[in-house]
Structure formats: C-alpha cells, structure tokens
Design a protein around this motif. Structure first.
Motif, short mmCIF file in Angstrom:
data_model
loop_
_atom_site.label_atom_id
_atom_site.label_comp_id
_atom_site.label_asym_id
_atom_site.label_seq_id
_atom_site.Cartn_x
_atom_site.Cartn_y
_atom_site.Cartn_z
N GLY A 34 10.38 56.71 54.63
CA GLY A 34 10.36 55.36 54.09
C GLY A 34 11.75 54.86 53.74
N THR A 35 12.58 55.73 53.20
CA THR A 35 13.95 55.35 52.87
C THR A 35 14.73 54.98 54.13
OG1 THR A 35 13.93 56.79 50.93
CG2 THR A 35 16.09 56.11 51.76
N GLN A 36 14.56 55.75 55.18
CA GLN A 36 15.23 55.46 56.45
C GLN A 36 14.77 54.12 57.02
OE1 GLN A 36 14.37 58.86 58.89
NE2 GLN A 36 15.80 60.22 57.82
N LEU A 37 13.48 53.86 56.97
CA LEU A 37 12.97 52.59 57.49
C LEU A 37 13.49 51.41 56.70
CD1 LEU A 37 9.24 53.56 58.22
CD2 LEU A 37 11.08 53.22 59.89
N GLY A 38 13.59 51.57 55.39
CA GLY A 38 14.06 50.48 54.55
C GLY A 38 15.51 50.11 54.80
N ALA A 39 16.28 51.05 55.34
CA ALA A 39 17.70 50.81 55.60
C ALA A 39 17.95 50.19 56.97
CB ALA A 39 18.48 52.12 55.48
N ARG A 40 16.92 50.08 57.80
CA ARG A 40 17.09 49.57 59.16
C ARG A 40 16.79 48.07 59.21
NH1 ARG A 40 14.68 53.86 63.49
NH2 ARG A 40 15.07 52.02 64.79
N ASN A 41 17.63 47.33 59.94
CA ASN A 41 17.39 45.89 60.05
C ASN A 41 16.59 45.52 61.30
OD1 ASN A 41 19.23 46.09 62.14
ND2 ASN A 41 20.81 44.86 61.15
N ASP A 42 16.23 46.52 62.13
CA ASP A 42 15.45 46.23 63.32
C ASP A 42 13.95 46.46 63.11
OD1 ASP A 42 15.85 49.00 63.05
OD2 ASP A 42 15.58 49.36 65.19
N ILE A 43 13.55 46.89 61.91
CA ILE A 43 12.14 47.10 61.60
C ILE A 43 11.57 45.81 61.01
CG2 ILE A 43 10.48 48.42 60.25
CD1 ILE A 43 11.84 50.00 62.49
#
Length: 267
Positions: free
Chosen positions: A39-48
């Motif tokens: 979840g932390t990794q997903l939150g840091a991505r701007n392509d999600i």
C-alpha cells in the motif's frame, strides 16, 4: 511479498490480492507487513489511478490469525516487536495503519469481498472507498467473541456508514451478518455475483477520468468526514481553482467535445 500478497497493474488499476488462501487470508505478522509495504508503494506512485483489494481462495479475510490470538492469551504482543500504544503512522498505530492507509491513499480503493470478512478482515474492507460483496458473503465485527474490541479503525469508519444503534448491536454481539444485511445497514456499496469483476470494471471506469479531478475529489470527501462545513466549502473552492484551466481540465473538455478517449498528463 508473494507469500502474502499478489499485485498486478493494468492501465493504471492496481489489483492487490491477499494471498494466504490456506488460512483464509488471516492476518499474521507477515501479512500485515506485506499489505502495508504494498500500500505504501502504491501511494507513492503517480501512475496509479484506482486500486482493487481482494482475497485469493475461499475468503476475503478471516481476520487476525488464530495463532496470534492464542499468543496474546499467553502474554505475548499482538504483533511481535510492535508497540501498539505508539502512534507510528500519523494518527494511527501499526495495526490501524493497515486499514487507514487505504483511506489516505490518494486514489479510490474498492474492496471486492467474498466468503467471509471477520474482525480485522471486515475492518480492512471498511478502509476502502467502496465495498462490492458476493451475495453469499458472511461478515462479523467478531472481536468481543475473543474478549477484545475492534481496534483497526472500525469504530471510526463504521460510524459514517451505518446507524449508531446498528454499529453498537453488531459490535456488542459479534454476530455474523449477511451481505444483504450489510447492504441494508450501509456497510456495503453493492452486491455482485462476481465482486472482483465488478470492482475492476468500476476501477477502470474511474481510471478513465481525469486523475487530477479524482485525487482532488478523494481529498475533499476524506476532509468532509472530519471537518466543519466552512472548512469543507473553502476546500472545495481551493481544489476547483487548482483544476480550472489545468492541462487535464482542458483535455477533459476537448476529449468530450471531440468524442474521443482522453490523453491524460500524469504529474
């Protein structure tokens, strides 16, 4: 990570599947760590642009691993090496962060729930923006059965979804309730024979909208649950002012007028 969760990403839609089917995706320390890390990794991505949460096997999530419940009765910590009295993640402790991080994720999250969602598993689903349930799903705020209370954001999330007396009755009794009852109570968004398919369809629909507008909308809706009207109205104005005339606002207008698929810029 693969021992506890599986992650796929398709056109901006992330699909995280709890991957401990032999234990009905019960939450052990490794599962906590894997979900939080992903979840932390997903939150840091701007392509999600949207996220779907689901469970492999027979259930979404059976709640806290039985071995951990037994361990607490023997004087051990609920999660080894974790002090749950500490606010380690903003307003949340480590266990609460497992749920609250999905509410704070900048994009919409949809839980696709089947089988059972008990205790911590039910609270994990509450952390999503939307909850799609298979009709045969069984749910429970089951903590009182084990002499405990819901402590993974459940008390704070349920109060915005269901009537106070309903929340209290379900919490005090720990009784199992059906997907149809969850829908009637306001704890489910919709029932779907294929909740994963329905959730993915909605996620892809959301991913087709301006990513700037969707993220701004989630910020406003999150704020509305914890602010006064004056603060909320001022926030609406600020978000709209930032969107008006932006590249993705202009693209939204142009693509609608041209009847074509928009080409969003990701900032």
């Amino acid at each position: 990570m693969e021992d506890r969760v599986r992650l796929t990403i398709d056109n901006g839609v992330a699909h995280l599947r709890l991957n401990r089917p032999d234990k009905m995706n019960a939450l052990d320390p490794a599962m906590f760590a894997a979900i939080i890390e992903t979840g932390t990794q997903l939150g840091a991505r701007n392509d999600i642009r949207a996220v779907v949460l689901s469970g492999e096997g027979r259930a979404f999530c059976a709640g806290l691993d039985l071995d951990r419940l037994v361990a607490t009765a023997n004087g051990e910590a609920l999660i080894p090496s974790i002090d749950l009295m500490r606010r380690t993640h903003g307003i949340a402790n480590y266990a609460q962060h497992l749920v609250w991080l999905w509410r704070e994720l900048p994009v919409p999250v949809i839980a696709a729930v089947h089988g059972i969602a008990f205790g911590g598993g039910f609270q994990l689903a509450l952390g999503a923006d939307l909850r799609y349930l298979a009709p045969a799903t069984k749910l429970a705020i089951i903590e009182t059965k084990w002499g405990l209370v819901p402590d993974m954001c459940g008390t704070q999330l349920m109060r915005h979804l269901a009537r106070d007396d309903v929340v209290r009755e379900l919490t005090y009794t720990g009784r199992v309730f059906s997907a149809e009852q969850a829908l009637a109570y306001g704890l489910a968004t919709q029932l779907a024979e294929d909740p994963v398919g329905a959730a993915l369809a909605t996620a892809h629909e959301i991913a087709g909208r301006s990513p700037d507008a969707i993220r701004a909308a989630k910020r406003l809706l999150n704020l509305s649950a914890a602010s006064d009207v004056a603060t909320g109205l001022a926030a609406e104005t600020a978000e709209q002012a930032a969107l008006l005339g932006s590249a993705n606002h202009l693209e939204a207008v142009a693509s609608n007028l041209d009847n074509r698929t928009p080409r969003w810029s990701m900032t």
